[in-house]
Design an enzyme around this catalytic site. Structure first.
Site, PDB file in Angstrom:
ATOM      1  N   GLY A 189      55.147  -5.917 -85.284  1.00  0.00           N
ATOM      2  CA  GLY A 189      54.671  -4.865 -84.397  1.00  0.00           C
ATOM      3  C   GLY A 189      55.798  -4.403 -83.497  1.00  0.00           C
ATOM      4  O   GLY A 189      56.965  -4.298 -83.905  1.00  0.00           O
ATOM      5  N   ALA A 206      58.520 -14.294 -80.129  1.00  0.00           N
ATOM      6  CA  ALA A 206      58.049 -13.583 -78.934  1.00  0.00           C
ATOM      7  C   ALA A 206      56.642 -13.970 -78.504  1.00  0.00           C
ATOM      8  O   ALA A 206      56.286 -13.798 -77.342  1.00  0.00           O
ATOM      9  CB  ALA A 206      58.064 -12.077 -79.194  1.00  0.00           C
ATOM     10  N   ALA A 207      55.831 -14.453 -79.430  1.00  0.00           N
ATOM     11  CA  ALA A 207      54.422 -14.671 -79.095  1.00  0.00           C
ATOM     12  C   ALA A 207      54.285 -15.632 -77.918  1.00  0.00           C
ATOM     13  O   ALA A 207      55.044 -16.595 -77.806  1.00  0.00           O
ATOM     14  CB  ALA A 207      53.674 -15.213 -80.306  1.00  0.00           C
ATOM     15  N   ALA A 247      53.393 -12.587 -83.400  1.00  0.00           N
ATOM     16  CA  ALA A 247      52.075 -11.983 -83.605  1.00  0.00           C
ATOM     17  C   ALA A 247      51.103 -12.435 -82.535  1.00  0.00           C
ATOM     18  O   ALA A 247      50.694 -11.658 -81.679  1.00  0.00           O
ATOM     19  CB  ALA A 247      51.558 -12.346 -84.996  1.00  0.00           C
ATOM     20  N   LYS A 275      58.055 -18.945 -66.550  1.00  0.00           N
ATOM     21  CA  LYS A 275      58.751 -17.871 -67.278  1.00  0.00           C
ATOM     22  C   LYS A 275      59.699 -17.098 -66.353  1.00  0.00           C
ATOM     23  O   LYS A 275      60.868 -16.883 -66.674  1.00  0.00           O
ATOM     24  CB  LYS A 275      57.742 -16.892 -67.903  1.00  0.00           C
ATOM     25  CG  LYS A 275      58.442 -15.760 -68.661  1.00  0.00           C
ATOM     26  CD  LYS A 275      57.511 -14.658 -69.115  1.00  0.00           C
ATOM     27  CE  LYS A 275      56.737 -14.992 -70.322  1.00  0.00           C
ATOM     28  NZ  LYS A 275      56.352 -13.810 -71.132  1.00  0.00           N
ATOM     29  N   VAL A 300      57.480  -5.759 -81.146  1.00  0.00           N
ATOM     30  CA  VAL A 300      58.630  -6.666 -80.984  1.00  0.00           C
ATOM     31  C   VAL A 300      59.208  -7.073 -82.344  1.00  0.00           C
ATOM     32  O   VAL A 300      60.418  -7.041 -82.557  1.00  0.00           O
ATOM     33  CB  VAL A 300      58.233  -7.937 -80.189  1.00  0.00           C
ATOM     34  CG1 VAL A 300      59.413  -8.902 -80.104  1.00  0.00           C
ATOM     35  CG2 VAL A 300      57.745  -7.573 -78.788  1.00  0.00           C
ATOM     36  N   ASP A 324      52.770  -9.377 -92.031  1.00  0.00           N
ATOM     37  CA  ASP A 324      51.886  -8.804 -91.017  1.00  0.00           C
ATOM     38  C   ASP A 324      50.498  -8.697 -91.652  1.00  0.00           C
ATOM     39  O   ASP A 324      50.401  -8.515 -92.881  1.00  0.00           O
ATOM     40  CB  ASP A 324      52.392  -7.407 -90.588  1.00  0.00           C
ATOM     41  CG  ASP A 324      51.818  -6.978 -89.252  1.00  0.00           C
ATOM     42  OD1 ASP A 324      52.589  -6.913 -88.272  1.00  0.00           O
ATOM     43  OD2 ASP A 324      50.591  -6.726 -89.183  1.00  0.00           O
ATOM     44  N   LYS A 346      49.003 -14.111 -62.272  1.00  0.00           N
ATOM     45  CA  LYS A 346      48.335 -13.455 -63.400  1.00  0.00           C
ATOM     46  C   LYS A 346      46.975 -12.997 -62.921  1.00  0.00           C
ATOM     47  O   LYS A 346      46.400 -13.588 -61.997  1.00  0.00           O
ATOM     48  CB  LYS A 346      48.159 -14.460 -64.542  1.00  0.00           C
ATOM     49  CG  LYS A 346      47.986 -13.835 -65.896  1.00  0.00           C
ATOM     50  CD  LYS A 346      49.316 -13.565 -66.568  1.00  0.00           C
ATOM     51  CE  LYS A 346      49.140 -13.014 -67.956  1.00  0.00           C
ATOM     52  NZ  LYS A 346      50.416 -12.855 -68.641  1.00  0.00           N
TER      53      LYS A 346
HETATM   54  P1  NAI Z   1      51.995  -5.857 -81.361  1.00  0.00           P
HETATM   55  O1  NAI Z   1      50.519  -5.848 -81.234  1.00  0.00           O
HETATM   56  O2  NAI Z   1      52.753  -4.586 -81.303  1.00  0.00           O
HETATM   57  O3  NAI Z   1      52.421  -6.582 -82.730  1.00  0.00           O
HETATM   58  C1  NAI Z   1      51.796  -7.721 -83.213  1.00  0.00           C
HETATM   59  C2  NAI Z   1      51.791  -7.608 -84.728  1.00  0.00           C
HETATM   60  O4  NAI Z   1      51.327  -8.839 -85.269  1.00  0.00           O
HETATM   61  C3  NAI Z   1      50.868  -6.507 -85.249  1.00  0.00           C
HETATM   62  O5  NAI Z   1      51.584  -5.725 -86.183  1.00  0.00           O
HETATM   63  C4  NAI Z   1      49.732  -7.279 -85.902  1.00  0.00           C
HETATM   64  O6  NAI Z   1      49.192  -6.591 -87.015  1.00  0.00           O
HETATM   65  C5  NAI Z   1      50.430  -8.543 -86.329  1.00  0.00           C
HETATM   66  N1  NAI Z   1      49.581  -9.715 -86.514  1.00  0.00           N
HETATM   67  C6  NAI Z   1      48.519 -10.114 -85.771  1.00  0.00           C
HETATM   68  N2  NAI Z   1      48.041 -11.288 -86.236  1.00  0.00           N
HETATM   69  C7  NAI Z   1      48.827 -11.625 -87.267  1.00  0.00           C
HETATM   70  C8  NAI Z   1      48.846 -12.729 -88.150  1.00  0.00           C
HETATM   71  N3  NAI Z   1      47.955 -13.717 -88.052  1.00  0.00           N
HETATM   72  N4  NAI Z   1      49.791 -12.767 -89.124  1.00  0.00           N
HETATM   73  C9  NAI Z   1      50.704 -11.780 -89.230  1.00  0.00           C
HETATM   74  N5  NAI Z   1      50.726 -10.709 -88.428  1.00  0.00           N
HETATM   75  C10 NAI Z   1      49.796 -10.631 -87.458  1.00  0.00           C
HETATM   76  O7  NAI Z   1      52.503  -6.881 -80.220  1.00  0.00           O
HETATM   77  P2  NAI Z   1      53.983  -7.035 -79.681  1.00  0.00           P
HETATM   78  O8  NAI Z   1      54.164  -6.225 -78.456  1.00  0.00           O
HETATM   79  O9  NAI Z   1      54.942  -6.892 -80.813  1.00  0.00           O
HETATM   80  O10 NAI Z   1      53.962  -8.546 -79.195  1.00  0.00           O
HETATM   81  C11 NAI Z   1      54.020  -9.604 -80.134  1.00  0.00           C
HETATM   82  C12 NAI Z   1      53.760 -10.917 -79.407  1.00  0.00           C
HETATM   83  O11 NAI Z   1      54.756 -11.110 -78.395  1.00  0.00           O
HETATM   84  C13 NAI Z   1      52.415 -10.959 -78.686  1.00  0.00           C
HETATM   85  O12 NAI Z   1      51.910 -12.282 -78.765  1.00  0.00           O
HETATM   86  C14 NAI Z   1      52.782 -10.629 -77.243  1.00  0.00           C
HETATM   87  O13 NAI Z   1      51.876 -11.216 -76.320  1.00  0.00           O
HETATM   88  C15 NAI Z   1      54.145 -11.286 -77.123  1.00  0.00           C
HETATM   89  N6  NAI Z   1      55.000 -10.696 -76.107  1.00  0.00           N
HETATM   90  C16 NAI Z   1      55.275  -9.369 -76.129  1.00  0.00           C
HETATM   91  C17 NAI Z   1      56.100  -8.802 -75.165  1.00  0.00           C
HETATM   92  C18 NAI Z   1      56.432  -7.354 -75.180  1.00  0.00           C
HETATM   93  O14 NAI Z   1      57.321  -6.951 -74.404  1.00  0.00           O
HETATM   94  N7  NAI Z   1      55.786  -6.552 -76.004  1.00  0.00           N
HETATM   95  C19 NAI Z   1      56.681  -9.628 -74.090  1.00  0.00           C
HETATM   96  C20 NAI Z   1      56.387 -11.045 -74.193  1.00  0.00           C
HETATM   97  C21 NAI Z   1      55.550 -11.541 -75.165  1.00  0.00           C
END
Ligand code: NAI
Length: 353
Positions: A184, A261-262, A240, A68, A186, A205, A80
């Site tokens: 969420g 993003a996941a 997600a 990455k 992102v 979501d 990590k």
């Molecule tokens: P977040 O926790 O703010 O948002 C994730 C959203 O997905 C939540 O609203 C949750 O309710 C929803 N969700 C969970 N399981 C679900 C499903 N099965 N179906 C539909 N919705 C579901 O996390 P964030 O920060 O938005 O990150 C999203 C993904 O991107 C994660 O996998 C994270 O590891 C990855 N990521 C995030 C980065 C960042 O800067 N925040 C950077 C690189 C990767």
């Protein structure tokens, strides 16, 4: 796989393991590569079924960070950490664990630079930072750069444009359909960016109210979480959780491309070939979601201003485009092409040093 086999088959540089008596926790730091710079990657805090599982996770995740960070074009290698705890702690016990963990990071003298990951937050990094300077992602008030999520969304947006250009010959998103799983930190700003660019947005979501709210202000529509992968669209953006592209879901996809993003979107490596066989253009997750590390490193250690960070985020388009073109030309999966590109950059760094 035995512990010996696990370590023997790993191509990284160093695994540091410390048992923390007070918390009954294993602190594991995987330094996979320092060829391009200090090994950088987040700290995952969670219970594991066994120490073997925790070691397997840290080795795998550290290796992924090397790829990455190389693709992100930042002067960092990959690493990590895992804090394998009996239960996720809170309050004073948590702060004390983070302080002791900060001492361990500090003992490595900058070989490893930590940040947030699953179950760790900027407030934890503030505690780590009280013991070592080798940490990114502190709170704003403690001198950090704030949430990386909006910049991750911008990076994914550039990846979506690259996928569209590859598929349709234009990166104009007007009239395109983008489906976002998870709105969420992102996914929600990504929905805004896609809508502002003229795309029709479908979101889902597990928190339906959140999806409906995002749909309302993007003039899009919300669907139940279990339906999003089957939505007919140009680009699906998994934002997600990991493992969503697998042997069961890939046959159901009704998208032309995937960029989200996941982390770890593929269930297993063979899923890249399953996507290719279905003609679905997949932007590898660690190329598309590099905006997070670009944000952290750019603002906190590299001294980039907003314009420089924005230019690097836009560079995700060029990286993804190169991966997609190479995969098509060589008849390989985009996952293979991405790993090869990252490896070439690391090899070039090795030769230059
Ligand atoms: P977040 O926790 O703010 O948002 C994730 C959203 O997905 C939540 O609203 C949750 O309710 C929803 N969700 C969970 N399981 C679900 C499903 N099965 N179906 C539909 N919705 C579901 O996390 P964030 O920060 O938005 O990150 C999203 C993904 O991107 C994660 O996998 C994270 O590891 C990855 N990521 C995030 C980065 C960042 O800067 N925040 C950077 C690189 C990767």
């Amino acid at each position: 796989m035995s512990f010996e086999d696990l370590l023997g088959s790993w191509d990284g540089e160093e695994l540091v393991a410390r048992f923390d008596e007070s918390a009954h926790a294993w602190m594991l730091i995987g330094v996979h590569s320092t060829v391009l710079g200090p090994a950088m990657g987040g700290t995952r805090l969670k219970p594991y079924p066994s120490l073997d599982d925790a070691v397997r996770d840290v080795l795998r995740l550290a290796g992924a960070m090397t790829l990455k960070n190389a693709l992100a074009g930042i002067p960092y290698g990959g690493g990590k950490a895992v804090l394998a705890v009996p239960d996720v702690p809170g309050g004073e016990a948590r702060d004390a664990l983070m302080a002791r963990y900060g001492d361990l990071v500090g003992a490595l003298g900058g070989t490893y630079v930590t940040a947030c990951d699953m179950n760790t937050a900027p407030s934890d990094m503030d505690v780590v930072a009280s013991r070592t300077p080798h940490v990114l992602g502190r709170t704003d008030t403690a001198g950090g750069s704030g949430s990386s999520a909006p910049d991750t969304a911008v990076g994914v947006f550039h990846a979506i444009r690259a996928v569209c250009r590859h598929l349709f010959g234009t990166d104009d998103l007007a009239g395109r359909n983008v489906a976002i799983q998870g709105v969420g930190a992102v996914g929600a700003p990504l929905a805004d960016l896609a809508a502002e660019a003229g795309a029709t947005v479908t979101v889902a979501d597990v928190d339906l109210a959140r999806a409906q709210e995002v749909a309302a202000h993007t003039d899009g529509r919300a669907v139940p979480a279990e339906e999003i992968l089957g939505v007919t669209c140009d680009v699906l953006a998994p934002c997600a959780t990991g493992g969503v592209l697998n042997v069961e879901t890939i046959p159901l996809l009704a998208c032309r491309g995937v960029a989200g993003a996941a982390n770890n979107q593929l269930g297993v490596g063979a899923d890249a070939e399953r996507l290719r066989a279905r003609g679905i253009v997949y932007a590898p997750d660690y190329a598309a979601n590099a905006g997070g590390v670009i944000h952290l490193a750019g603002h906190e250690t590299l001294g980039w201003d907003d314009a420089q960070v924005a230019a690097r985020l836009a560079g995700i388009d060029a990286t993804v485009s190169e991966i997609l073109r190479t995969a098509e030309r060589d008849g390989v999966t985009t996952a293979r092409a991405a790993a090869d590109l990252a490896t070439a950059r690391i090899d070039a760094g090795r030769c230059a040093s």
